[in-house]
Design an enzyme around this catalytic site. Sequence first.
Site, PDB file in Angstrom:
ATOM      1  N   ARG A 141     -10.567   5.209   7.681  1.00  0.00           N
ATOM      2  CA  ARG A 141      -9.746   4.300   6.873  1.00  0.00           C
ATOM      3  C   ARG A 141      -8.384   4.239   7.531  1.00  0.00           C
ATOM      4  NH1 ARG A 141      -8.685   4.792   1.103  1.00  0.00           N
ATOM      5  NH2 ARG A 141      -8.292   2.566   1.336  1.00  0.00           N
ATOM      6  N   PHE A 179      15.825  19.578  -1.567  1.00  0.00           N
ATOM      7  CA  PHE A 179      14.420  19.237  -1.771  1.00  0.00           C
ATOM      8  C   PHE A 179      14.111  17.841  -1.214  1.00  0.00           C
ATOM      9  CE2 PHE A 179      11.314  17.031  -4.460  1.00  0.00           C
ATOM     10  CZ  PHE A 179      10.203  17.820  -4.273  1.00  0.00           C
ATOM     11  N   ARG A 199       1.989   8.939  12.793  1.00  0.00           N
ATOM     12  CA  ARG A 199       1.646  10.214  13.440  1.00  0.00           C
ATOM     13  C   ARG A 199       0.149  10.500  13.402  1.00  0.00           C
ATOM     14  NH1 ARG A 199       3.225  14.832   9.731  1.00  0.00           N
ATOM     15  NH2 ARG A 199       1.278  14.054   8.821  1.00  0.00           N
ATOM     16  N   TYR A 226       0.835  -1.201   0.000  1.00  0.00           N
ATOM     17  CA  TYR A 226       0.000   0.000   0.000  1.00  0.00           C
ATOM     18  C   TYR A 226       0.874   1.256   0.000  1.00  0.00           C
ATOM     19  CZ  TYR A 226      -2.940   3.825   1.464  1.00  0.00           C
ATOM     20  OH  TYR A 226      -3.568   5.052   1.523  1.00  0.00           O
TER      21      TYR A 226
END
Length: 411
Positions: free
Chosen positions: A225, A285, A212, A168
């Site tokens: 969910r 980044f 978290r 997932y």
Amino acid sequence: MGTLRAILKNPDDLYPLIKLKLAARHAEKQIPPEPHWGFCYLMLQKVSRSFALVIQQLPVELRDAVCIFYLVLRALDTVEDDTSIPTDVKVPILISFHQHIYDREWHFSCGTKEYKVLMDQFHHVSTAFLELGKNYQQAIEDITMRMGAGMAKFICKEVETTYDYDEYCHYVAGLVGLGLSKLFHASGKEDLASDSLSNSMGLFLQKTNIIRDYLEDINEVPKCRMFWPREIWSKYVNKLEELKYEENSVKAVQCLNDMVTNALSHVEDCLTYMSNLRDPAIFRFCAIPQVMAIGTLAMCYDNIEVFRGVVKMRRGLTAKAIDRTRTMADVYGAFFDFSCMLKSKVNNNDPNATKTLKRLEAILKTCRDSGTLNKRKSYVIKSEPTYSPVLIFVIFILLAIILAHLSGNRS
């Protein structure tokens, strides 16, 4: 008052906080004049202020591609997250979403607040997408197609095993890592990173967010969910929602620590990925979110507040992470400090203590072996600082000047 109290307790947060505030103001002024690009960059600031700041590190052409990539996937995620959409409507949209990004007229009303605006005016995103170079378009389309198919699969499938959990997270975040690596390569600034390392970059961030956000996700209406794998949480409770009940506090923390230990398995791959980057802007980044993730895990580990409210790095520490993350030495230093913080919280009576310590020792060894740990400032204050009335007075004066400056600019 909360921010002021935090500054008084951690006075070295002040300068990074000022720089972060000024950077945020600068980012707000960097809105392109074209309506579709203006919408995209304004929407980026609304759906993720932290990402909108980090993306400013990139050169313009790559920044535009990453901005659109993020908004396309955020829109896809909005469809997946909206539990009010019937499954028979949602699944076809997820599967065909990669085709809609070529359609300037397509939009789909779902989500709430700024996400609803994004979906209602998605034609701006499509218009901007069609102005990108072909290499960028192909990379974004490919990842969107694969992610939509993966999301559709898990609409009808529970996360039972740790294999399901990894699968997932691959679909919703690992593919983001693969896509960004493709965009970096298309820009000509980086070699194409391996799929396994790119995947780990996404999995580490996603697993941190899943840990978290337990309370927010479990309390979501009209239907929650959750993506904590049954293989882990069933060792501690009969139902996942039982972790938030006070009588299960001990088991909840043990389960939490198990989840954090699972996430730590991706750290060494992440360090390898970042050490291979050549372009300083792309490095920052990529590195800033990773440093914030290890910091967040250090805050969450063994912390019952994950099941009571919101646990996150204080603003000053976040500002410090953004300001200090410039080289690989900075990254090794940050991971070393936060891993030490995490290690200090490990209780030998925890069921996963041995596994947790083993993973932390491996991370600490990698950081030590880099030979760069003496070249950075520590994120961890070892002793309680003392404050003089002069320091407090100076802080108040600085805050007053900053607020007056910002108010003047706004008017």
